[in-house]
Scaffold this active site. Structure first.
Site, PDB file in Angstrom:
ATOM      1  N   SER A  94     -10.588  -0.746   3.642  1.00 40.67           N
ATOM      2  CA  SER A  94      -9.768  -0.863   4.853  1.00 40.67           C
ATOM      3  C   SER A  94      -9.346   0.526   5.309  1.00 40.67           C
ATOM      4  O   SER A  94      -8.740   1.269   4.536  1.00 40.67           O
ATOM      5  CB  SER A  94      -8.497  -1.669   4.569  1.00 40.67           C
ATOM      6  OG  SER A  94      -8.820  -2.944   4.086  1.00 40.67           O
ATOM      7  N   ARG A 137       0.840  -1.212   0.000  1.00 32.69           N
ATOM      8  CA  ARG A 137       0.000   0.000   0.000  1.00 32.69           C
ATOM      9  C   ARG A 137       0.875   1.263   0.000  1.00 32.69           C
ATOM     10  O   ARG A 137       0.583   2.246   0.682  1.00 32.69           O
ATOM     11  CB  ARG A 137      -0.919   0.038   1.229  1.00 32.69           C
ATOM     12  CG  ARG A 137      -1.957  -1.033   1.278  1.00 32.69           C
ATOM     13  CD  ARG A 137      -3.042  -0.857   0.217  1.00 32.69           C
ATOM     14  NE  ARG A 137      -4.159  -1.736   0.431  1.00 32.69           N
ATOM     15  CZ  ARG A 137      -4.190  -3.015   0.068  1.00 32.69           C
ATOM     16  NH1 ARG A 137      -3.152  -3.548  -0.569  1.00 32.69           N
ATOM     17  NH2 ARG A 137      -5.251  -3.762   0.311  1.00 32.69           N
ATOM     18  N   GLU A 172      -4.732   4.028   6.449  1.00 36.42           N
ATOM     19  CA  GLU A 172      -4.483   3.783   5.025  1.00 36.42           C
ATOM     20  C   GLU A 172      -5.228   4.816   4.183  1.00 36.42           C
ATOM     21  O   GLU A 172      -4.809   5.185   3.093  1.00 36.42           O
ATOM     22  CB  GLU A 172      -4.970   2.370   4.683  1.00 36.42           C
ATOM     23  CG  GLU A 172      -4.345   1.789   3.445  1.00 36.42           C
ATOM     24  CD  GLU A 172      -5.349   1.524   2.359  1.00 36.42           C
ATOM     25  OE1 GLU A 172      -5.088   1.933   1.221  1.00 36.42           O
ATOM     26  OE2 GLU A 172      -6.400   0.934   2.635  1.00 36.42           O
TER      27      GLU A 172
HETATM   28  N1  EPU Z   1     -10.197 -10.653  10.708  1.00 39.26           N
HETATM   29  C1  EPU Z   1     -10.817 -10.717  11.943  1.00 39.26           C
HETATM   30  N2  EPU Z   1     -11.817  -9.806  12.216  1.00 39.26           N
HETATM   31  C2  EPU Z   1     -12.216  -8.891  11.324  1.00 39.26           C
HETATM   32  C3  EPU Z   1     -11.570  -8.819  10.063  1.00 39.26           C
HETATM   33  C4  EPU Z   1     -10.558  -9.723   9.795  1.00 39.26           C
HETATM   34  O1  EPU Z   1     -10.501 -11.536  12.786  1.00 39.26           O
HETATM   35  O2  EPU Z   1     -13.135  -8.125  11.635  1.00 39.26           O
HETATM   36  C5  EPU Z   1      -9.163 -11.654  10.410  1.00 39.26           C
HETATM   37  C6  EPU Z   1      -9.714 -12.675   9.389  1.00 39.26           C
HETATM   38  O3  EPU Z   1     -10.329 -13.708  10.037  1.00 39.26           O
HETATM   39  C7  EPU Z   1      -8.471 -13.102   8.665  1.00 39.26           C
HETATM   40  C8  EPU Z   1      -7.584 -11.886   8.698  1.00 39.26           C
HETATM   41  O4  EPU Z   1      -8.090 -11.029   9.707  1.00 39.26           O
HETATM   42  O5  EPU Z   1      -7.826 -14.139   9.359  1.00 39.26           O
HETATM   43  C9  EPU Z   1      -7.482 -11.179   7.368  1.00 39.26           C
HETATM   44  O6  EPU Z   1      -8.744 -10.694   6.972  1.00 39.26           O
HETATM   45  P1  EPU Z   1      -9.141 -10.483   5.430  1.00 39.26           P
HETATM   46  O7  EPU Z   1      -8.830 -11.706   4.635  1.00 39.26           O
HETATM   47  O8  EPU Z   1     -10.513  -9.939   5.404  1.00 39.26           O
HETATM   48  O9  EPU Z   1      -8.134  -9.404   4.876  1.00 39.26           O
HETATM   49  P2  EPU Z   1      -7.526  -8.071   5.510  1.00 39.26           P
HETATM   50  O10 EPU Z   1      -6.094  -8.303   5.829  1.00 39.26           O
HETATM   51  O11 EPU Z   1      -8.396  -7.546   6.599  1.00 39.26           O
HETATM   52  C10 EPU Z   1      -6.626  -7.137   3.251  1.00 39.26           C
HETATM   53  C11 EPU Z   1      -6.708  -5.852   2.479  1.00 39.26           C
HETATM   54  C12 EPU Z   1      -8.025  -5.747   1.737  1.00 39.26           C
HETATM   55  C13 EPU Z   1      -8.155  -6.943   0.806  1.00 39.26           C
HETATM   56  C14 EPU Z   1      -8.044  -8.242   1.619  1.00 39.26           C
HETATM   57  C15 EPU Z   1      -8.065  -9.497   0.769  1.00 39.26           C
HETATM   58  C16 EPU Z   1      -5.320  -4.268   3.711  1.00 39.26           C
HETATM   59  C17 EPU Z   1      -5.281  -3.051   4.565  1.00 39.26           C
HETATM   60  N3  EPU Z   1      -6.529  -4.725   3.376  1.00 39.26           N
HETATM   61  O12 EPU Z   1      -7.627  -7.075   4.253  1.00 39.26           O
HETATM   62  O13 EPU Z   1      -8.005  -4.570   0.965  1.00 39.26           O
HETATM   63  O14 EPU Z   1      -9.385  -6.916   0.095  1.00 39.26           O
HETATM   64  O15 EPU Z   1      -6.817  -8.243   2.368  1.00 39.26           O
HETATM   65  O16 EPU Z   1      -6.840  -9.642   0.113  1.00 39.26           O
HETATM   66  O17 EPU Z   1      -4.268  -4.776   3.330  1.00 39.26           O
HETATM   67  C18 EPU Z   1      -8.527  -2.232   1.047  1.00 39.26           C
HETATM   68  O18 EPU Z   1      -7.334  -2.003   0.974  1.00 39.26           O
HETATM   69  O19 EPU Z   1      -9.378  -1.299   1.110  1.00 39.26           O
HETATM   70  C19 EPU Z   1      -8.999  -3.610   1.114  1.00 39.26           C
HETATM   71  C20 EPU Z   1     -10.279  -3.899   1.288  1.00 39.26           C
END
Ligand code: EPU
Length: 328
Positions: free
Chosen positions: A227, A156, A322
């Site tokens: 995010s 990012r 972000e």
């Molecule tokens: N999780 C929780 N609680 C929550 C949310 C997430 O426990 O409320 C845990 C999930 O269970 C999982 C982990 O966190 O084990 C990761 O969650 P998720 O796969 O939803 O991805 P993320 O890391 O929260 C990132 C990106 C997203 C992208 C997804 C999928 C960032 C800041 N965000 O989210 O990007 O869609 O991975 O690849 O890196 C964005 O940048 O706006 C965005 C939506």
């Protein structure tokens, strides 16, 4: 004063002095010659929070066009106007059976914002297929090409969020898309949905669209900017210590360091699905802050600060926003 409410996905009330739509580099040069106020650039407005009004002009990037510049048996080089909607470009690419962008379907925003924050999802970041971009130097009033190495892409992150911040208007972005199969199915969620199906760029994009639709709020219905925070990247010894106290903490390798899921940290602090006044976090994803309808930008910002403080107090980790926060 002009309202910015229809032009950003948090859809809070915020004003600017004047809205100027830019359809071409020429429009921008003309604006730069005559301008009187300070200005900022807005693409899809999907990664910005107006905590205050913006005391200047807002330039709306609407530079369009998708042009194939070069092609051989392996793939093609395509140049895209920075004001094109990113998701439309991804759909164009999967519609032509091309590989490289399918995991990035349904990410809101414009093509110009993609290299700026090196958008990424489901195991792919845009720098994988990025070739080069054309930008206008706002001080010199000249065009410049940036090749991949010069963009300093990271998680990012890019040159345009650091030294190059506010100095360039990106006009075109070029991507090298492949005709040869190259599926990225590292996410169990994505792989399991495709079991028994023919794996094509379009099929992968279709599954990603479903996953995102389920997990993330539709900005047309609930104001949000995806995010709100980055996933923090910490030294390995810090992650190991946290794992001792919190064995289920989601951690991912990030070179020598470890990336921790910010959504999980926020959920552990009790914020998931919380409604606080007109703001809160989304019920399916705590990393996404929402506008329940009447929120002021500053209310969302103050709520974000309270989340950051709670995570700092409980885990000793500082979350970095972000979303681009506009404050006086
Ligand atoms: N999780 C929780 N609680 C929550 C949310 C997430 O426990 O409320 C845990 C999930 O269970 C999982 C982990 O966190 O084990 C990761 O969650 P998720 O796969 O939803 O991805 P993320 O890391 O929260 C990132 C990106 C997203 C992208 C997804 C999928 C960032 C800041 N965000 O989210 O990007 O869609 O991975 O690849 O890196 C964005 O940048 O706006 C965005 C939506």
């Amino acid at each position: 004063m002009t309202s910015l409410k229809p032009f950003h996905t948090f859809a809070t009330d915020a004003d600017c002095q004047q809205l100027v739509t830019i359809y071409s580099g020429q429009d921008l040069f003309r604006y730069l010659t005559d301008r009187e106020a300070s200005f900022m650039i807005l693409g899809g407005g999907s990664n910005v929070l107006f905590a205050d009004d913006f005391d200047g002009d807002v330039l709306l990037n609407r530079i369009k066009g998708i042009e194939v510049v070069d092609e051989d048996d392996n793939g093609l080089l395509v140049s895209v106007g920075s004001g094109e909607i990113w998701h439309n470009f991804v759909m164009w690419s999967v519609g032509h059976g091309l590989w490289g962008l399918e995991n990035l379907a349904l990410i809101p925003g414009t093509v110009g914002a993609a290299p700026m924050q090196n958008i990424g999802a489901y195991g792919i970041e845009q720098d994988k297929t990025f070739h080069s971009l054309e930008a206008i130097d706002l001080e010199e009033g000249t065009r410049r090409i940036f090749y991949k190495e010069e963009c300093e892409f990271g998680y990012r992150d890019s040159f345009f969020k650091k030294e190059g911040k506010n100095n360039y208007f990106i006009t075109k972005v070029s991507y090298l898309l492949s005709k040869l199969p190259d599926p990225v199915l590292g996410y169990a969620d994505v792989a399991s949905r495709l079991e028994g199906k023919k794996i094509t760029p379009k099929a992968i994009a279709g599954e990603i669209i479903e996953i995102r639709t389920h997990k993330l709020p539709d900005p047309e219905k609930i104001g949000n900017a995806g995010s709100f925070f980055k996933n923090p990247v910490v030294e390995k010894n810090i992650a190991d210590k946290l794992k001792e106290s919190y064995p289920t903490i989601p951690c991912y390798n990030a070179g020598d360091q470890v990336k921790i899921a910010a959504g999980w940290l926020i959920e552990q602090c009790g914020f998931k699905g919380q409604v606080k006044g007109n703001t809160g976090t989304y019920m399916n994803q705590a990393l996404v802050l929402v506008n329940h309808g009447q929120a002021r930008g500053n209310e969302i910002y103050q709520y974000a600060v309270s989340i950051r403080e709670a995570v700092q107090d409980k885990f000793g980790i500082e979350l970095e926003m972000e979303v681009n926060v506009i404050r006086k």
